[in-house]
Motif scaffolding. Structure first.
Motif, PDB file in Angstrom:
ATOM      1  N   ALA A   1      64.708  81.950  82.558  1.00  0.00           N
ATOM      2  CA  ALA A   1      64.277  80.546  82.600  1.00  0.00           C
ATOM      3  C   ALA A   1      63.259  80.278  81.502  1.00  0.00           C
ATOM      4  O   ALA A   1      62.588  81.201  81.023  1.00  0.00           O
ATOM      5  N   VAL A   2      63.146  79.017  81.104  1.00  0.00           N
ATOM      6  CA  VAL A   2      62.074  78.607  80.194  1.00  0.00           C
ATOM      7  C   VAL A   2      60.948  78.009  81.035  1.00  0.00           C
ATOM      8  O   VAL A   2      61.183  77.497  82.124  1.00  0.00           O
ATOM      9  N   THR A   3      59.732  78.097  80.507  1.00  0.00           N
ATOM     10  CA  THR A   3      58.564  77.707  81.302  1.00  0.00           C
ATOM     11  C   THR A   3      58.126  76.268  81.088  1.00  0.00           C
ATOM     12  O   THR A   3      57.145  75.826  81.680  1.00  0.00           O
ATOM     13  N   SER A   4      58.841  75.533  80.237  1.00  0.00           N
ATOM     14  CA  SER A   4      58.480  74.138  79.955  1.00  0.00           C
ATOM     15  C   SER A   4      59.039  73.202  81.019  1.00  0.00           C
ATOM     16  O   SER A   4      59.843  73.604  81.873  1.00  0.00           O
ATOM     17  N   ALA A   5      58.635  71.944  80.950  1.00  0.00           N
ATOM     18  CA  ALA A   5      59.093  70.951  81.923  1.00  0.00           C
ATOM     19  C   ALA A   5      60.563  70.598  81.704  1.00  0.00           C
ATOM     20  O   ALA A   5      61.259  70.203  82.640  1.00  0.00           O
ATOM     21  N   ALA A   6      61.029  70.722  80.459  1.00  0.00           N
ATOM     22  CA  ALA A   6      62.426  70.410  80.136  1.00  0.00           C
ATOM     23  C   ALA A   6      63.084  71.617  79.482  1.00  0.00           C
ATOM     24  O   ALA A   6      62.411  72.500  78.943  1.00  0.00           O
ATOM     25  N   ARG A   7      64.404  71.663  79.515  1.00  0.00           N
ATOM     26  CA  ARG A   7      65.140  72.758  78.883  1.00  0.00           C
ATOM     27  C   ARG A   7      64.960  72.724  77.369  1.00  0.00           C
ATOM     28  O   ARG A   7      64.660  71.689  76.788  1.00  0.00           O
ATOM     29  N   SER A   8      65.161  73.879  76.745  1.00  0.00           N
ATOM     30  CA  SER A   8      65.046  73.974  75.295  1.00  0.00           C
ATOM     31  C   SER A   8      66.389  73.686  74.640  1.00  0.00           C
ATOM     32  O   SER A   8      67.437  74.118  75.128  1.00  0.00           O
TER      33      SER A   8
END
Length: 333
Positions: free
Chosen positions: A229-236
């Motif tokens: 998973a990525v840790t940002s609010a939106a996908r990369s």
């Protein structure tokens, strides 16, 4: 006193002479190489961004911009060296969310004042972190998702560990926040940068890591690391198939967001005109199609904001991460 026509002509002539001299004095910097201190080891995202930017600044200013890696203490060692340097424009820092937003709350004693000892120049780029696991560890503990990881951590308390690029980095805090929100435990193993941490992660000496996306991306694409998973609010945009931690973490991870950023700072006292020139040329370089594509393809989002905007940005980030540090309970002695 009344000036006659001759006096006025003489004054005008003197003005015409002094203005170019003043302009040349203002634009004489740099007359020797400029050092960009990277407070982490080579091959991490801080280093990648500094080495991408240095040739662009060298081309514009006509002097070498030399990247100097000074790892240690979660970025504090290199940042402290810059804080103690002369404010003459010949030493810059590629600072991070760790050195200028997280560490002031994480460390009880800091070797520098992150506000008073620096002049913010510009935000270079923001990047999400990405939760990656060694494929062998994923197979051993049957981890194919964030939900699987939480299950494995609870079934095997203290058995899995996480690497980081150093105490106080967003990579470290991303893991601490994950642990506090899920009620799980992983032994934290700090390194002197993402580069050496990734080497041990791929070798199987550690199990997982919340790394900056640009430095982890090549290893994800090669299959040597598994992205959960990525840790940002939106996908990369460069890993659109990889969900966010919040998306797949269930109710316990609602609101999870632990992204990183990187920016140029100068020692206090650096002339304002030098700061502005570096910011303007950095912004121009980041806006070129080639540089923009280069950074975006690595998962970094270029910025180039003004010094005053960067001051406000750092203040907001310091307050944000102070809350994260308190909520996670993380401390570094």
């Amino acid at each position: 006193m009344t000036l006659n026509r001759r006096d006025l002509i003489a004054a005008a002539a003197l003005s015409c002479t002094l203005v170019p001299l003043f302009a040349r004095a203002q634009s004489s910097w740099p007359t020797k190489p400029v050092r960009i201190v990277v407070p982490f080891a080579a091959s991490g995202t801080t280093d990648i961004l500094a080495r991408a930017l240095a040739p662009e600044l060298q081309r514009v200013f006509g002097q070498p911009f030399v990247v100097d890696n000074k790892p240690g203490a979660g970025g504090n060692s290199g940042a402290a060296e810059v804080a103690k340097s002369a404010g003459d424009g010949y030493t810059l820092l590629m600072g991070t969310v760790g050195t200028h937003a997280i560490n002031p709350s994480l460390y009880p004693k800091m070797p520098y004042d992150h506000v008073k000892d620096f002049v913010p120049v510009t935000l270079v780029a923001g990047v999400p972190n990405v939760l990656v696991i060694n494929p062998a560890a994923a197979q051993k503990y049957n981890v194919n998702s964030v939900a699987d990881l939480i299950k494995a951590l609870k079934a095997n308390p203290g058995r899995l560990n996480m690497a980081s690029s150093g105490n106080g980095t967003s990579i470290h805090l991303a893991g601490e926040l994950f642990k506090s929100m899920t009620g799980t435990f992983m032994l934290h193993l700090p390194y002197r940068g993402s580069g050496p941490a990734l080497i041990d992660l791929m070798a199987g000496n550690v199990d997982l890591m919340f790394d900056n996306l640009p430095s982890a991306l090549p290893h994800i694409k090669s299959g040597r690391l598994k992205a959960l998973a990525v840790t940002s609010a939106a996908r990369s945009g460069v890993l659109p198939e990889v969900p966010t931690v919040e998306e797949v973490g269930g109710p316990v991870l609602k609101g999870y967001d632990a992204s990183s950023w990187f920016g140029l700072l100068a020692p206090a006292g650096t002339p304002a005109d030098v700061v502005l020139r570096v910011q303007q040329e950095t912004a121009k370089a980041l806006a070129t199609p080639t540089m923009k594509e280069r950074l975006l393809s690595q998962g970094a989002i270029p910025s180039g904001m003004s010094p005053s905007d960067f001051v406000r940005f750092i203040d907001a980030e310091t307050k944000k991460w102070a809350k994260v540090v308190k909520a996670s309970g993380a401390k570094v002695d």
